[in-house]
Design a protein around this motif. Structure first.
Motif, PDB file in Angstrom:
ATOM      1  N   PRO A 184       7.022  32.435  19.103  1.00 40.93           N
ATOM      2  CA  PRO A 184       7.930  33.573  18.940  1.00 40.93           C
ATOM      3  C   PRO A 184       8.895  33.281  17.792  1.00 40.93           C
ATOM      4  O   PRO A 184       9.283  32.125  17.593  1.00 40.93           O
ATOM      5  CB  PRO A 184       8.705  33.616  20.270  1.00 40.93           C
ATOM      6  CG  PRO A 184       7.990  32.702  21.209  1.00 40.93           C
ATOM      7  CD  PRO A 184       7.208  31.733  20.381  1.00 40.93           C
ATOM      8  N   GLY A 185       9.296  34.314  17.041  1.00 40.18           N
ATOM      9  CA  GLY A 185      10.315  34.132  16.008  1.00 40.18           C
ATOM     10  C   GLY A 185      11.587  33.598  16.639  1.00 40.18           C
ATOM     11  O   GLY A 185      11.903  33.898  17.792  1.00 40.18           O
ATOM     12  N   LEU A 186      12.323  32.792  15.883  1.00 39.47           N
ATOM     13  CA  LEU A 186      13.533  32.161  16.429  1.00 39.47           C
ATOM     14  C   LEU A 186      14.761  33.058  16.197  1.00 39.47           C
ATOM     15  O   LEU A 186      14.773  33.889  15.286  1.00 39.47           O
ATOM     16  CB  LEU A 186      13.724  30.784  15.794  1.00 39.47           C
ATOM     17  CG  LEU A 186      12.515  29.855  16.023  1.00 39.47           C
ATOM     18  CD1 LEU A 186      12.682  28.555  15.241  1.00 39.47           C
ATOM     19  CD2 LEU A 186      12.303  29.571  17.508  1.00 39.47           C
ATOM     20  N   VAL A 187      15.760  32.874  17.050  1.00 35.59           N
ATOM     21  CA  VAL A 187      16.952  33.737  16.998  1.00 35.59           C
ATOM     22  C   VAL A 187      18.173  32.897  16.621  1.00 35.59           C
ATOM     23  O   VAL A 187      18.480  31.905  17.296  1.00 35.59           O
ATOM     24  CB  VAL A 187      17.199  34.404  18.373  1.00 35.59           C
ATOM     25  CG1 VAL A 187      18.439  35.296  18.304  1.00 35.59           C
ATOM     26  CG2 VAL A 187      15.983  35.217  18.797  1.00 35.59           C
ATOM     27  N   GLY A 188      18.833  33.282  15.553  1.00 33.50           N
ATOM     28  CA  GLY A 188      20.098  32.649  15.149  1.00 33.50           C
ATOM     29  C   GLY A 188      21.223  33.373  15.875  1.00 33.50           C
ATOM     30  O   GLY A 188      21.595  34.481  15.500  1.00 33.50           O
ATOM     31  N   GLY A 189      21.752  32.734  16.916  1.00 34.92           N
ATOM     32  CA  GLY A 189      22.709  33.410  17.796  1.00 34.92           C
ATOM     33  C   GLY A 189      24.130  33.483  17.263  1.00 34.92           C
ATOM     34  O   GLY A 189      24.986  34.139  17.857  1.00 34.92           O
ATOM     35  N   HIS A 190      24.391  32.806  16.139  1.00 34.24           N
ATOM     36  CA  HIS A 190      25.685  32.936  15.443  1.00 34.24           C
ATOM     37  C   HIS A 190      25.487  32.447  14.013  1.00 34.24           C
ATOM     38  O   HIS A 190      25.288  31.258  13.774  1.00 34.24           O
ATOM     39  CB  HIS A 190      26.784  32.124  16.144  1.00 34.24           C
ATOM     40  CG  HIS A 190      28.077  32.139  15.384  1.00 34.24           C
ATOM     41  ND1 HIS A 190      28.832  33.283  15.239  1.00 34.24           N
ATOM     42  CD2 HIS A 190      28.749  31.160  14.696  1.00 34.24           C
ATOM     43  CE1 HIS A 190      29.918  33.001  14.509  1.00 34.24           C
ATOM     44  NE2 HIS A 190      29.879  31.730  14.164  1.00 34.24           N
ATOM     45  N   ILE A 191      25.542  33.397  13.074  1.00 32.54           N
ATOM     46  CA  ILE A 191      25.210  33.126  11.667  1.00 32.54           C
ATOM     47  C   ILE A 191      26.260  33.815  10.799  1.00 32.54           C
ATOM     48  O   ILE A 191      26.801  34.849  11.183  1.00 32.54           O
ATOM     49  CB  ILE A 191      23.813  33.746  11.336  1.00 32.54           C
ATOM     50  CG1 ILE A 191      22.699  33.149  12.212  1.00 32.54           C
ATOM     51  CG2 ILE A 191      23.491  33.641   9.850  1.00 32.54           C
ATOM     52  CD1 ILE A 191      22.183  31.795  11.837  1.00 32.54           C
ATOM     53  N   HIS A 192      26.533  33.223   9.622  1.00 32.92           N
ATOM     54  CA  HIS A 192      27.332  33.931   8.602  1.00 32.92           C
ATOM     55  C   HIS A 192      26.468  33.999   7.345  1.00 32.92           C
ATOM     56  O   HIS A 192      26.594  33.132   6.470  1.00 32.92           O
ATOM     57  CB  HIS A 192      28.613  33.174   8.256  1.00 32.92           C
ATOM     58  CG  HIS A 192      29.574  32.986   9.383  1.00 32.92           C
ATOM     59  ND1 HIS A 192      30.704  33.768   9.517  1.00 32.92           N
ATOM     60  CD2 HIS A 192      29.603  32.105  10.407  1.00 32.92           C
ATOM     61  CE1 HIS A 192      31.390  33.356  10.591  1.00 32.92           C
ATOM     62  NE2 HIS A 192      30.741  32.351  11.146  1.00 32.92           N
ATOM     63  N   SER A 193      25.616  35.004   7.236  1.00 34.36           N
ATOM     64  CA  SER A 193      24.753  35.091   6.042  1.00 34.36           C
ATOM     65  C   SER A 193      25.589  35.155   4.771  1.00 34.36           C
ATOM     66  O   SER A 193      25.235  34.539   3.769  1.00 34.36           O
ATOM     67  CB  SER A 193      23.851  36.322   6.134  1.00 34.36           C
ATOM     68  OG  SER A 193      24.629  37.503   6.113  1.00 34.36           O
ATOM     69  N   VAL A 194      26.714  35.886   4.803  1.00 32.13           N
ATOM     70  CA  VAL A 194      27.461  36.113   3.555  1.00 32.13           C
ATOM     71  C   VAL A 194      28.274  34.894   3.108  1.00 32.13           C
ATOM     72  O   VAL A 194      28.872  34.911   2.045  1.00 32.13           O
ATOM     73  CB  VAL A 194      28.385  37.352   3.645  1.00 32.13           C
ATOM     74  CG1 VAL A 194      27.587  38.607   3.950  1.00 32.13           C
ATOM     75  CG2 VAL A 194      29.496  37.161   4.660  1.00 32.13           C
ATOM     76  N   GLN A 195      28.265  33.829   3.912  1.00 32.43           N
ATOM     77  CA  GLN A 195      28.904  32.588   3.445  1.00 32.43           C
ATOM     78  C   GLN A 195      27.914  31.708   2.678  1.00 32.43           C
ATOM     79  O   GLN A 195      28.248  30.582   2.299  1.00 32.43           O
ATOM     80  CB  GLN A 195      29.481  31.797   4.625  1.00 32.43           C
ATOM     81  CG  GLN A 195      30.725  32.435   5.227  1.00 32.43           C
ATOM     82  CD  GLN A 195      31.288  31.629   6.400  1.00 32.43           C
ATOM     83  OE1 GLN A 195      30.772  30.578   6.751  1.00 32.43           O
ATOM     84  NE2 GLN A 195      32.336  32.142   7.006  1.00 32.43           N
ATOM     85  N   SER A 196      26.709  32.224   2.431  1.00 29.97           N
ATOM     86  CA  SER A 196      25.676  31.386   1.805  1.00 29.97           C
ATOM     87  C   SER A 196      26.103  30.833   0.448  1.00 29.97           C
ATOM     88  O   SER A 196      25.679  29.742   0.066  1.00 29.97           O
ATOM     89  CB  SER A 196      24.376  32.172   1.649  1.00 29.97           C
ATOM     90  OG  SER A 196      23.805  32.398   2.918  1.00 29.97           O
ATOM     91  N   LEU A 197      26.918  31.604  -0.288  1.00 31.04           N
ATOM     92  CA  LEU A 197      27.320  31.122  -1.611  1.00 31.04           C
ATOM     93  C   LEU A 197      28.295  29.953  -1.516  1.00 31.04           C
ATOM     94  O   LEU A 197      28.560  29.280  -2.503  1.00 31.04           O
ATOM     95  CB  LEU A 197      27.956  32.262  -2.419  1.00 31.04           C
ATOM     96  CG  LEU A 197      27.029  33.448  -2.684  1.00 31.04           C
ATOM     97  CD1 LEU A 197      27.786  34.565  -3.386  1.00 31.04           C
ATOM     98  CD2 LEU A 197      25.842  33.021  -3.525  1.00 31.04           C
ATOM     99  N   GLY A 198      28.830  29.710  -0.341  1.00 27.52           N
ATOM    100  CA  GLY A 198      29.781  28.615  -0.162  1.00 27.52           C
ATOM    101  C   GLY A 198      29.139  27.334   0.330  1.00 27.52           C
ATOM    102  O   GLY A 198      29.832  26.399   0.722  1.00 27.52           O
ATOM    103  N   ARG A 199      27.810  27.306   0.287  1.00 24.62           N
ATOM    104  CA  ARG A 199      27.113  26.079   0.706  1.00 24.62           C
ATOM    105  C   ARG A 199      27.592  24.920  -0.178  1.00 24.62           C
ATOM    106  O   ARG A 199      27.495  24.985  -1.394  1.00 24.62           O
ATOM    107  CB  ARG A 199      25.612  26.273   0.498  1.00 24.62           C
ATOM    108  CG  ARG A 199      24.732  25.233   1.128  1.00 24.62           C
ATOM    109  CD  ARG A 199      23.286  25.331   0.649  1.00 24.62           C
ATOM    110  NE  ARG A 199      22.757  26.674   0.515  1.00 24.62           N
ATOM    111  CZ  ARG A 199      22.201  27.385   1.497  1.00 24.62           C
ATOM    112  NH1 ARG A 199      22.090  26.870   2.694  1.00 24.62           N
ATOM    113  NH2 ARG A 199      21.747  28.599   1.281  1.00 24.62           N
ATOM    114  N   GLY A 200      28.139  23.881   0.454  1.00 25.03           N
ATOM    115  CA  GLY A 200      28.542  22.692  -0.306  1.00 25.03           C
ATOM    116  C   GLY A 200      29.919  22.770  -0.952  1.00 25.03           C
ATOM    117  O   GLY A 200      30.336  21.818  -1.602  1.00 25.03           O
ATOM    118  N   ILE A 201      30.672  23.880  -0.784  1.00 25.39           N
ATOM    119  CA  ILE A 201      31.982  23.933  -1.462  1.00 25.39           C
ATOM    120  C   ILE A 201      33.069  23.178  -0.710  1.00 25.39           C
ATOM    121  O   ILE A 201      34.108  22.884  -1.275  1.00 25.39           O
ATOM    122  CB  ILE A 201      32.524  25.373  -1.727  1.00 25.39           C
ATOM    123  CG1 ILE A 201      32.728  26.151  -0.433  1.00 25.39           C
ATOM    124  CG2 ILE A 201      31.711  26.101  -2.756  1.00 25.39           C
ATOM    125  CD1 ILE A 201      33.614  27.370  -0.618  1.00 25.39           C
TER     126      ILE A 201
END
Ligand SMILES: [Zn+2]
Length: 442
Positions: A53-70
């Protein structure tokens, strides 16, 4: 479409030589391959090593992706107020859309087919559009912040609620009901009582709208709420109506006995985010106590700045290992139970029925995983492999609602190359922005 391979139908059912048939947006049949072949002789067969079954991300911030590593190696409130919130405040609508797409791209590539997504205060509509276009299933919400918030994010209570309601009307049940709405106060620290009570009223006014917020992640946070209200954080959320079967609370690291009773009595969903809790040194959520009380627990990666990936397999592994070491108990949270958190429990938290297992009549959200590698050899137990050994990169096929979104590792619904190029360009500006604010600091 007929998919075959070792089929993990749910945490208790593995068909070594299995198959499933997808018709429209649903699974029409699941069973032994020979039997399915006999029933559907005309269908072309697509073979995989492992289907799940596809997995479920039960708490995600997609729009923080640009802050990876900052903001690696920093403390939660500093991390939030010095880095992450200023970054969110600085993004234009176009940039927010790229950030969201980068998040959905990473999730679809690594096997997450549903996300409960905490957006930002501004430009939430751009993320809804991006989610719709990506093909992912999601429960998304514009973030509300009406106190103790930096410039660019702080808003009037009425405006926060009015914009949320407009977005509900526009997007709840949109894109063939793949995309739904969760009213999303950031956390009790940055929301007034009127805002929190308004969130409950808004969710009650629209069928199927959920509530998603952060709770009791950090000791500084619960101290602030206690000095504001005289109550423990979960007691306060319960007082203003933000508990219940339609509520998803991320973290719940610092809770006492009374608060755990409230969570159990109200059927409130908890999303466990072990990587984030470790990276920000927030603490170890008492997940075993939650499970013993029957509190529903889902799993989430949180945002890229505090993880740094949205890989759901890493999260499953951390989820089990952290409880084992905390309890000094190697039996703590076995693979099957972790797999349930990442699938059917997440689906319940998101509020989608018939989701999280491969069953006839259920929604066709399916992933195919490559096990032709040293790391997967020998393969004694497929569920144990997914929880403890697999990586997001092993996912070669992703289907949501019967639509193939990733095939042979290639994303069909989004232009992966251009999203990554645009994201890297915007990130360069963010770096310059951060350096300029560093210079201004005493
Ligand atoms: Zn979060």
């Amino acid at each position: 479409m007929l998919l075959s391979g070792t089929v993990i139908a749910d945490s208790r059912t593995v068909l070594e030589d299995g198959a499933l048939v997808v018709e429209g947006s649903e699974i029409a049949a699941v069973g032994e391959r020979s039997e399915i072949r006999d029933r559907y002789p005309d269908l072309e067969e697509h073979e995989f090593d492992l289907l799940a079954p596809g997995l479920v991300g039960g708490h995600i911030h997609s729009v923080q992706s640009l802050g990876r590593g900052i903001a690696d190696d920093s403390e939660l409130l500093e991390w939030l107020f010095e880095y992450v919130l200023p970054m969110e405040a600085s993004l234009s609508g176009d940039e927010m859309e790229v950030a969201a797409k980068l998040g959905y791209l990473e999730m679809l590539q690594s096997g997450t087919t549903t996300c409960i997504d905490h957006l930002s205060v501004n430009h939430a509509d751009r993320a809804f559009e991006a989610a719709g276009e990506s093909g992912i299933r999601g429960v998304l919400g514009k973030v509300m912040m009406d106190q103790r918030s930096p410039e660019g994010l702080l808003e009037e209570t009425d405006d926060a609620l009015a914009e949320s309601e407009e977005l509900i009307r526009e997007y709840h049940g949109s894109f063939d009901d793949r995309i739904r709405y969760a009213v999303t106060p950031r956390f009790a620290v940055s929301c007034t009582e009127a805002c929190l009570r308004g969130a409950r009223e808004l969710a009650d006014a629209y069928d199927g709208v959920r509530i998603h917020t952060h709770a009791s992640e950090n000791r500084g946070e619960i101290d602030t709420v206690e000095s504001d209200t005289g109550m423990r954080n979960i007691e306060w959320l319960d007082e203003v109506g933000l508990t219940g079967e339609d509520v998803v609370l991320a973290h719940c690291v610092w809770t006492d006995e009374r608060e755990r009773e409230i969570l159990a009595e109200t059927g409130t969903h908890v999303t466990y985010c072990p990587s984030s809790n470790m990276k920000l040194a927030s603490g170890v959520a008492p997940i075993m106590e939650y499970l013993e009380r029957g509190i529903p627990v889902a799993l989430g990666n949180d945002g890229p700045p505090c993880n740094n990936t949205l890989d759901p397999f890493t999260e499953m592994r951390q989820a089990s290992l952290l409880q084992k070491v905390d309890r000094l108990d190697p039996v703590a949270i076995p693979a099957e139970e972790i797999f349930e958190m990442a699938t059917v429990n997440g689906a319940k938290a998101a509020g989608f029925d018939r989701l999280g297992k491969l069953r006839s009549g259920w929604r066709a959200d399916v992933i195919g995983i490559d096990t032709d590698k040293a790391r997967a050899t020998p393969l004694h137990d497929p569920i144990s492999h997914l929880v403890f050994g697999a990586h997001g990169d092993d996912v070669e096929f992703t289907m949501v609602d019967g639509t193939v979104l990733v095939d042979d590792g290639e994303v069909r619904s989004l232009d992966a190359r251009s999203i990554r190029e645009e994201a890297s360009e915007i990130a360069l500006d963010l770096e310059a922005y951060r350096e300029s604010t560093d210079d201004a600091r005493p």
